[in-house]
Enzyme design. Structure first.
Site, short mmCIF file in Angstrom:
data_model
loop_
_atom_site.label_atom_id
_atom_site.label_comp_id
_atom_site.label_asym_id
_atom_site.label_seq_id
_atom_site.Cartn_x
_atom_site.Cartn_y
_atom_site.Cartn_z
N LYS A 1 0.84 -1.21 0.00
CA LYS A 1 0.00 0.00 0.00
C LYS A 1 0.87 1.25 0.00
O LYS A 1 1.88 1.31 0.72
CB LYS A 1 -0.90 -0.04 1.24
CG LYS A 1 -1.92 1.07 1.34
CD LYS A 1 -2.80 0.86 2.57
CE LYS A 1 -3.87 1.93 2.69
NZ LYS A 1 -4.74 1.69 3.87
N SER B 1 -9.52 1.77 2.90
CA SER B 1 -8.58 2.52 2.09
C SER B 1 -7.55 1.66 1.36
O SER B 1 -6.89 2.14 0.46
CB SER B 1 -7.84 3.51 2.97
OG SER B 1 -7.09 2.80 3.97
N SER C 1 -10.23 -0.51 6.95
CA SER C 1 -9.52 -0.40 5.67
C SER C 1 -8.82 -1.65 5.16
O SER C 1 -8.32 -1.66 4.04
CB SER C 1 -8.50 0.73 5.75
OG SER C 1 -9.15 1.96 5.79
#
Lengths: 451, 63
Positions: free
Chosen positions: A80, A149, A173
């Protein structure tokens, strides 16, 4: 033989170690898959194909020379884009950090490298891992959000572009995108994994964790990621039991609790039906399923988490916000503006309420081994303007408890659904054990999106 | 001017943040969420002496 990129992390690892598959073949297969489907899915902020191939060749050489780094040796993963990666831009999905190139790796990245994983690139995140969406599309329905996210981390695994990934969770997330994309996601206990080198959202709520296609795969990733870190005082030295070994233990002695409220609200009919089927599966494999009465302080604890996230988020961004307010997208900006107005006394009271709720949740886990809920109220919403609601995941970020999402079925239109299993602090082993037993009794995790 | 608006402006001035930055894109109002959370947290019964869920961890030698 099927294309290497379609294998689970564990399957690929086994073939590499048996000499049936080279690391270079596996990495090239993943890179080809990225070329094929990335234009539709948009999971990656940036990739490094040449660097990945060079690493793959080095790791093939290492194996030939008898240097085996373990089960992640040669496994291609995504990271990420809020994890610092030395020499590689880390923009956190934002204009504010665009062009920022860290000179060190996040602790998790260092550990995954040391365990032999190959980072193919950085995956898209919502802005600063908050609410403004990434461009990523859901591989199961390109007009739907993949969740967030950790949007790119979930979508890349689901689309077969990498065999595992790392995400982060402050509210929902990791687990929400895992459910929306039909993959497995694990949010470990707060303190299990270092957050050093990860752009913070809210210090006392942030967790780092893995996503992959099977429970065994996330267990392998967590084994590499976990452990104390002198750079993160919250990363404690609590010993991690052998997780993969725990997966083969019989679940027959376990008791699963189904919450009496909160998780029963706002359920899409497809989620409600799949959840009832999921409970029958758990009973079918010998897990005792009973109602669990959530503590009275549960809801106040959840609201405390919201307040804490706004206040800490505002503190994280205050200095940048002073000079660059216009570079923030609307949802982050609104969160910062609201967070700035929360009195210190209210923030501290929220942390007191949270502590009370955590103590009450500990009591609940004297009666049950895992709490079981749907991961989300609804399947992935249509449109890319929102990443969906973390309402079923945020409590366990606030309480710091380990939580796993495993594929639980599909809607009639083919969107994936997730089952959430939550455990005692630092008892990821039991959560994974129950999840692996459920997974073994179903085949939802074997399905692949129609890309 | 309402008192709450005065307070907002005072805090913005204190923190040296622009009280009304240009707002490209859709304006978003998260205040109802925060308001609900504030109300819930202050309504919760609680031992006022209880420790908040914050921890300072000192290693030996730091004292």
């Amino acid at each position: 033989m099927s294309e290497p990129h379609t294998l689970s992390l564990s399957e690929a690892s086994e073939r590499i170690h048996k000499g049936q598959l080279s690391v270079t073949e596996l990495v090239r297969s993943a890179l080809t898959r990225i070329e094929q489907v990335e234009p539709q899915v948009l999971a990656w902020a940036r990739t490094d194909p040449a660097g990945a191939v060079t690493q793959a060749e080095r790791l093939d050489r290492a194996l030939r020379e008898g240097r085996d780094l373990g089960p992640l040796h040669g496994i291609p993963i995504g990271v990420k884009d809020i994890y610092y990666t030395a020499g590689v831009e880390t923009a956190a999905g934002s204009k504010v950090m665009a062009g920022f190139v860290p000179d060190y790796d996040a602790t998790v990245v260092t550990r995954l490298h040391a365990a032999g994983a190959i980072v193919l690139g950085k995956t898209h995140t919502t802005e600063f891992a908050m609410l403004d969406p990434a461009p990523t599309r859901n591989p199961w329905g390109l007009g739907h959000t993949p969740g967030g996210s950790s949007s790119g981390s979930a979508a890349a695994v689901a689309a077969g572009m990498c065999l595992g990934s790392v995400g982060s969770q402050t509210a929902g997330s990791i687990l929400r995108p895992a459910a929306f994309c039909g993959v497995v996601g694990l949010k470990p206990t707060y303190g299990r994994v270092s957050r050093y080198g990860i752009v913070p959202v809210a210090w006392s709520l942030d967790h780092a964790g893995p996503l992959a296609r099977t429970v065994r795969d996330v267990a392998l990733l967590l084994e590499a990621m976990a452990g104390p870190d002198p750079h993160d005082s919250t990363a404690v030295g609590r010993p991690l039991p052998p997780l993969v070994a725990a997966l083969t233990s019989s679940p027959r002695s376990l008791t699963a609790g189904v919450p009496d409220r909160y998780f029963t609200e706002g359920l899409d009919p497809a989620v409600a039906s799949a959840f009832q089927d999921g409970l029958k599966v758990l009973e079918g494999i010998g897990i005792r399923v009973r109602e669990a009465r959530l503590p009275e302080s549960f809801e106040a604890g959840v609201e405390a988490g919201r307040l804490i996230m706004h206040a800490e988020g505002a503190a994280v961004h205050l200095d940048w916000y002073r000079t660059r307010a216009r570079d923030y997208r609307p949802k982050v900006r609104a969160l910062i503006e609201a967070g700035l107005l929360i009195p210190a006394v209210s923030y501290l009271r929220a942390q007191q309420v949270r502590a009370g709720a955590i103590a009450a949740m500990r009591e609940l886990f004297t009666e049950i081994d895992v709490l079981v809920t749907p991961t989300t109220q609804v399947p992935a919403p249509a449109g890319l303007g929102s990443t969906g609601d973390p309402i079923f995941n945020a409590p366990f970020s606030t309480f710091g408890l380990p939580a796993l999402s495993v594929p639980m079925g599909f809607t009639p239109s083919g969107l994936p659904l997730g089952l959430q299993l939550v455990g005692r602090p630092f008892d990821e082993a039991t959560v994974l054990q129950a999840g692996a037993a459920y997974e073994a009794a179903t085949d939802w995790h074997r399905r692949r999106p129609p890309l | 001017m309402e008192r709450s608006e005065q307070a907002r402006r005072w805090i913005c001035e204190l923190l040296r943040v622009p009280p009304e930055p240009e707002r490209p894109g859709e304006p978003v109002d998260v205040w109802p969420i925060v308001d609900r959370a504030l109300t819930a947290v202050h309504a919760a019964s609680l031992d006022p002496f209880s420790e908040p869920a914050l921890a300072l961890r000192l290693e030996p030698g730091d004292e």
